[in-house]
Enzyme design. Structure first.
Site, PDB file in Angstrom:
ATOM      1  N   ASP A 206      14.947   0.876  10.165  1.00 55.87           N
ATOM      2  CA  ASP A 206      15.922   1.337   9.361  1.00 55.87           C
ATOM      3  C   ASP A 206      15.970  -0.553   8.462  1.00 55.87           C
ATOM      4  O   ASP A 206      16.503  -0.320   7.151  1.00 55.87           O
ATOM      5  CB  ASP A 206      17.195   1.385  10.019  1.00 55.87           C
TER       6      ASP A 206
ATOM      7  N   LYS B 296      10.261   1.457  16.064  1.00 59.64           N
ATOM      8  CA  LYS B 296      12.044   1.111  16.158  1.00 59.64           C
ATOM      9  C   LYS B 296      11.980   1.315  17.677  1.00 59.64           C
ATOM     10  O   LYS B 296      12.508   2.710  18.121  1.00 59.64           O
ATOM     11  CB  LYS B 296      12.477   2.642  16.085  1.00 59.64           C
TER      12      LYS B 296
ATOM     13  N   TYR C 108       3.238  13.593  13.289  1.00 61.37           N
ATOM     14  CA  TYR C 108       2.441  14.107  12.300  1.00 61.37           C
ATOM     15  C   TYR C 108       1.365  14.631  12.873  1.00 61.37           C
ATOM     16  O   TYR C 108       1.186  17.011  12.371  1.00 61.37           O
ATOM     17  CB  TYR C 108       1.903  12.975  11.208  1.00 61.37           C
TER      18      TYR C 108
ATOM     19  N   ASP D  22       6.538   5.099  -0.557  1.00 60.38           N
ATOM     20  CA  ASP D  22       7.084   5.639  -1.757  1.00 60.38           C
ATOM     21  C   ASP D  22       8.246   4.715  -2.129  1.00 60.38           C
ATOM     22  O   ASP D  22       8.327   4.525  -3.149  1.00 60.38           O
ATOM     23  CB  ASP D  22       7.908   6.993  -1.101  1.00 60.38           C
TER      24      ASP D  22
ATOM     25  N   ASP E 119       4.514   6.726   5.960  1.00 58.13           N
ATOM     26  CA  ASP E 119       4.515   7.967   4.367  1.00 58.13           C
ATOM     27  C   ASP E 119       5.874   7.172   3.401  1.00 58.13           C
ATOM     28  O   ASP E 119       5.688   7.434   2.368  1.00 58.13           O
ATOM     29  CB  ASP E 119       5.287   8.921   5.109  1.00 58.13           C
TER      30      ASP E 119
HETATM   31  C1  IPM Z   1       1.648  11.700   1.572  1.00 58.54           C
HETATM   32  C2  IPM Z   1       1.843  12.654   1.369  1.00 58.54           C
HETATM   33  C3  IPM Z   1       1.607  13.241   2.665  1.00 58.54           C
HETATM   34  C4  IPM Z   1       2.198  12.402   3.513  1.00 58.54           C
HETATM   35  C5  IPM Z   1       1.550  14.991   2.058  1.00 58.54           C
HETATM   36  C6  IPM Z   1       1.291  15.540   0.842  1.00 58.54           C
HETATM   37  C7  IPM Z   1       1.243  15.548   3.017  1.00 58.54           C
HETATM   38  O1  IPM Z   1       2.835  12.025   1.014  1.00 58.54           O
HETATM   39  O2  IPM Z   1       0.177  11.476   1.251  1.00 58.54           O
HETATM   40  O3  IPM Z   1       2.652  10.183   1.638  1.00 58.54           O
HETATM   41  O4  IPM Z   1       3.068  13.675   4.007  1.00 58.54           O
HETATM   42  O5  IPM Z   1       1.228  12.380   4.143  1.00 58.54           O
HETATM   43 MG    MG Z   2       3.947  10.782   1.125  1.00 54.34          MG
END
Ligand code: IPM
Ligand code: MG
Length: 365
Positions: free
Chosen positions: A224, A192, A141, A252, A248
Site C-alpha cells: 500500500d 504485505k 495467480y 500499471d 501486476d
Molecule cells: C499483465 C496482464 C495479465 C496479468 C492478464 C492479461 C492475465 O494484466 O500481463 O499484466 O494479469 O498478468
Molecule cells: Mg497487468
C-alpha cells in the site's frame, strides 16, 4: 546463426502492433543479415475461436521450439462471459507457466519529450527510470485451491491461494539483485508482511539473499505504501521486486507515470533466458482495427527480445534509439499526444505510420 521467432498476435490491437514490430525485426534482419525466421500461432480469444483452447497444443509445440516469442495481447468482450478457466487470459498464464517464465521485467522509463503526457507533474517524473521485477509463475495467480464453490449451506464462495516456496522467492530475488547491481544498486522489495505470512517469508528470503549482495542496498515497503510512493515520489525507486499480483498492479501504475501504457515493453524469462516479450498494455478492444494503437511498446519489446534472448545487444540498442528518435521528431499516436500541451508534437499518427517512422529512423542509423 538462425533465430526462430514465434509471433503470437492474439486479440484486439495485438495483430496491429505485432505487425509493426515484425516489420521492424524484418528491417534489421535484412540490413544486418541476422537470420530471423518467423512463424505465427494463435493464443487467447482467437485461439479459443479457431482451435478450441486459449493455448492450444499447436501453439505449445511452436512455443517450446522457438528461440523467442513476441506476443501482442489477449482478451476482449467477446470472451468476457466465459468461465474463469476458459478465458483468453488463461492462455497467457498457461504459456508463462508452461515455459517457466518466472521472471518478468517491466522497465518504466520516461522519454523526456513525453513528460507532458504523464499523469504527474513533469518535475516529479523527469528522468524516471524504474525496473519492476515481477514474479510471474507463482503466487495467487497459480496457487491451489482455487475456484468458485457452493458450500454445504448453499452459499457460493470464491477461493484463491497465495503461495510461494522459498526456492521460488530466492530465484526471482537473485535476478532482482543482479539487475540492481547492474543499475543504480538499489532494490526495493514490496510485500504485505504486516499481514500475509506468504510475504513474511518473502521478506525473510530477500533479507538473507542481501548478504550475498553487499553492493546492493535492499529496502522493503508494504504494497500500500509502495503504491503511494510511486505516485508521490517515483524517482526514489531503482529496481522493485515483488510477487505476481502486486507486480501486476504496481507495473500499471509505473506505466502511467511514463505517459502511456502504450510505451512500456516487458520480458518474461526462464532460468535460461528463453523468453516471451510483450507490451504491458492489454488488447484495447475499443480501438482495435482502427490503426490507432501505439506500436512502440511492442517494438520496444522486440528490442528486449534481441537483448535478453538473442544476445543481439547492438540491434537492441539500435531499435531503442530509433524509437527515441521518432519520439523526439514529435511523432505521437493518440495515446501519447497531449492536447497541444506539448510544443513539439505534430498531429497524431496511426499505428502503421509509427512503424514506418521507426523503420525510417533505423535506416539512418
Ligand atoms: C499483465 C496482464 C495479465 C496479468 C492478464 C492479461 C492475465 O494484466 O500481463 O499484466 O494479469 O498478468
Ligand atoms: Mg497487468
Amino acid at each position: 546463426m538462425n533465430y526462430d521467432l514465434l509471433l503470437l498476435a492474439g486479440d484486439g490491437i495485438g495483430p496491429e502492433v505485432v505487425a509493426q514490430a515484425r516489420r521492424v525485426l524484418e528491417a534489421v534482419d535484412t540490413r544486418y543479415e541476422l537470420g530471423f525466421t518467423f512463424s505465427e500461432a494463435n493464443i487467447g480469444g482467437i485461439a479459443i475461436d479457431k482451435e478450441g483452447a486459449p493455448y492450444p497444443p499447436s501453439t505449445q509445440k511452436l512455443a517450446r521450439e522457438a528461440d523467442a516469442i513476441l506476443l501482442g495481447a489477449v482478451g476482449g468482450p467477446a470472451w468476457d462471459g466465459l468461465p474463469a478457466a476458459d478465458r483468453p487470459e488463461r492462455g497467457l498464464l498457461a504459456i508463462r507457466s508452461d515455459l517457466d517464465l518466472f521472471c518478468n521485467l517491466r522497465p518504466a522509463m520516461l522519454f523526456p519529450e513525453l513528460a507532458q503526457a504523464s499523469s504527474l507533474r513533469s518535475d516529479l517524473v523527469a528522468g524516471l527510470d524504474i525496473l519492476i521485477v515481477r514474479e510471474l509463475t507463482g503466487g495467487i495467480y497459480f496457487g491451489e485451491p482455487r475456484g468458485i464453490n457452493t458450500r454445504e449451506d448453499g452459499v457460493r464462495e470464491g477461493v484463491n491461494t497465495d503461495r510461494y516456496d522459498e526456492n521460488e522467492i530466492r530465484r526471482i530475488g537473485r535476478l532482482a539483485f543482479e539487475a540492481a547491481k547492474k543499475r543504480n544498486g538499489r532494490l526495493c522489495s514490496v510485500d504485505k508482511a504486516n499481514v500475509l505470512e506468504v510475504t513474511m517469508l518473502w521478506r525473510e528470503v530477500l533479507e538473507s539473499l542481501s548478504k550475498e549482495y553487499p553492493e546492493v542496498e535492499l529496502s522493503h515497503l508494504y504494497v500500500d505504501n509502495a503504491a503511494m510512493q510511486l505516485v508521490r515520489a517515483p524517482k526514489q525507486f531503482d529496481v522493485v521486486v515483488t510477487g505476481n499480483l502486486f507486480g501486476d498492479i504496481l507495473s500499471d501504475i509505473a506505466a502511467m507515470l511514463t505517459g502511456s501504457i502504450g510505451m512500456l515493453p516487458s520480458a518474461s524469462l526462464n532460468a535460461h533466458s528463453r523468453g516471451l516479450y510483450e507490451p504491458v498494455h492489454g488488447s484495447a478492444p475499443d480501438i482495435a482495427g482502427q490503426n490507432l494503437a501505439n506500436p512502440l511498446a511492442t517494438i520496444l519489446s522486440a528490442a528486449m527480445m534481441c537483448r535478453y534472448s538473442l544476445q543481439l545487444n547492438d540491434i537492441a540498442d539500435r531499435i531503442d534509439r530509433a524509437v527515441a528518435s521518432v519520439i523526439s521528431q514529435g511523432l505521437r499516436t493518440t495515446d501519447i499526444a497531449s492536447n497541444g500541451k506539448d510544443q513539439n508534437s505534430l498531429a497524431p499518427v496511426g499505428t502503421t505510420q509509427m512503424g514506418d517512422a521507426v523503420i525510417a529512423a533505423l535506416g539512418k542509423e
